[in-house]
Scaffold this motif. Structure first.
Motif, mmCIF file in Angstrom:
data_model
loop_
_atom_site.group_PDB
_atom_site.id
_atom_site.type_symbol
_atom_site.label_atom_id
_atom_site.label_comp_id
_atom_site.label_asym_id
_atom_site.label_seq_id
_atom_site.Cartn_x
_atom_site.Cartn_y
_atom_site.Cartn_z
ATOM 1 N N THR A 45 0.816 -1.218 0.000
ATOM 2 C CA THR A 45 0.000 0.000 0.000
ATOM 3 C C THR A 45 0.849 1.269 0.000
ATOM 4 O O THR A 45 0.381 2.322 -0.414
ATOM 5 N N ARG A 51 -2.534 4.345 -5.237
ATOM 6 C CA ARG A 51 -3.518 5.335 -4.794
ATOM 7 C C ARG A 51 -4.721 4.596 -4.228
ATOM 8 O O ARG A 51 -5.444 3.911 -4.957
ATOM 9 N N SER A 53 -7.729 5.074 -0.725
ATOM 10 C CA SER A 53 -8.261 6.046 0.223
ATOM 11 C C SER A 53 -7.467 6.028 1.527
ATOM 12 O O SER A 53 -6.825 5.034 1.869
ATOM 13 N N GLN A 54 -7.537 7.119 2.260
ATOM 14 C CA GLN A 54 -6.863 7.205 3.558
ATOM 15 C C GLN A 54 -7.406 6.162 4.518
ATOM 16 O O GLN A 54 -6.667 5.604 5.320
ATOM 17 N N LYS A 57 -5.726 2.966 3.610
ATOM 18 C CA LYS A 57 -4.296 3.094 3.926
ATOM 19 C C LYS A 57 -4.063 2.945 5.427
ATOM 20 O O LYS A 57 -3.110 2.288 5.853
ATOM 21 N N GLN A 81 0.352 0.052 -14.704
ATOM 22 C CA GLN A 81 -0.550 -0.053 -13.559
ATOM 23 C C GLN A 81 -1.941 -0.482 -13.989
ATOM 24 O O GLN A 81 -2.239 -0.542 -15.174
ATOM 25 N N GLU A 83 -6.238 0.089 -12.663
ATOM 26 C CA GLU A 83 -7.192 0.773 -11.809
ATOM 27 C C GLU A 83 -8.431 -0.093 -11.742
ATOM 28 O O GLU A 83 -8.824 -0.717 -12.732
ATOM 29 N N VAL A 96 -5.708 2.428 -7.506
ATOM 30 C CA VAL A 96 -4.715 2.469 -8.574
ATOM 31 C C VAL A 96 -3.501 1.711 -8.048
ATOM 32 O O VAL A 96 -2.944 2.061 -7.007
#
Length: 170
Positions: A45, A51, A53-54, A57, A81, A83, A96
């Protein structure tokens, strides 16, 4: 043994990541997975280019395993990459994930797995790359809440393949 100026380890790792890229590209083109195929993808991560979300993460500070099976959308693949849209506890998320951040790819429907040695952000950059295809019996359990692998009766035997077995011994 001489120094590997060509870096076969990196070339082989890139080629195996190409397998994942090709499979995901075909799924994106049709919009669905063929037959009973589905994928567990484990990635770092904190790797460059990831990428998420917080919220995700903070919950998965080092690595995370996602399942691409029934509920995914907007799967897009580039050379470096992919998505994908996934739902986590009924909350839609867009992820992502660079191919270089992937530590593992597993398709339990055919007992196919790739595992990559990707250094964690705090590990030394100079570690050598090892690629191993390992049998499902040696696989760690998926993250909590993920689908569980098939029972022992349904598993097919696998074999371990390591790049070391192809290296010249001196």
């Amino acid at each position: 043994m001489g120094q590997d100026h060509i870096r076969y380890d990196i070339l082989a790792q890139d080629a195996l990541r190409g397998v994942i890229r090709k499979v995901l590209t075909e799924v994106a083109a049709t919009g669905r997975l063929p037959g009973d195929h589905h994928f567990f993808i484990t990635f770092l991560t904190g790797a460059p280019g990831v990428r998420i979300s917080q919220h995700l993460k903070s919950k998965y500070a080092e690595q995370m395993t996602i399942v691409i099976q029934h509920q995914f959308w907007d799967l897009k693949i580039t050379e470096t990459q992919f998505e994908v849209g996934l739902s986590f506890s009924d909350t839609p998320e867009r992820l992502v994930i660079p191919f270089n951040a992937i530590r593992g790819f597993y398709d339990p429907s055919v007992n196919f797995e790739l595992e990559f040695e990707v250094p964690l952000a705090d590990e030394e950059e100079g570690t050598s790359a090892e690629i191993t295809a390992i049998p499902v019996e040696a696989v760690a359990k998926p993250a909590e809440g993920d689908e569980k692998p098939k029972s022992d009766e349904e598993k097919k035997p696998g074999s371990v393949v390591s790049l070391d077995s192809f290296r010249k011994k001196q």
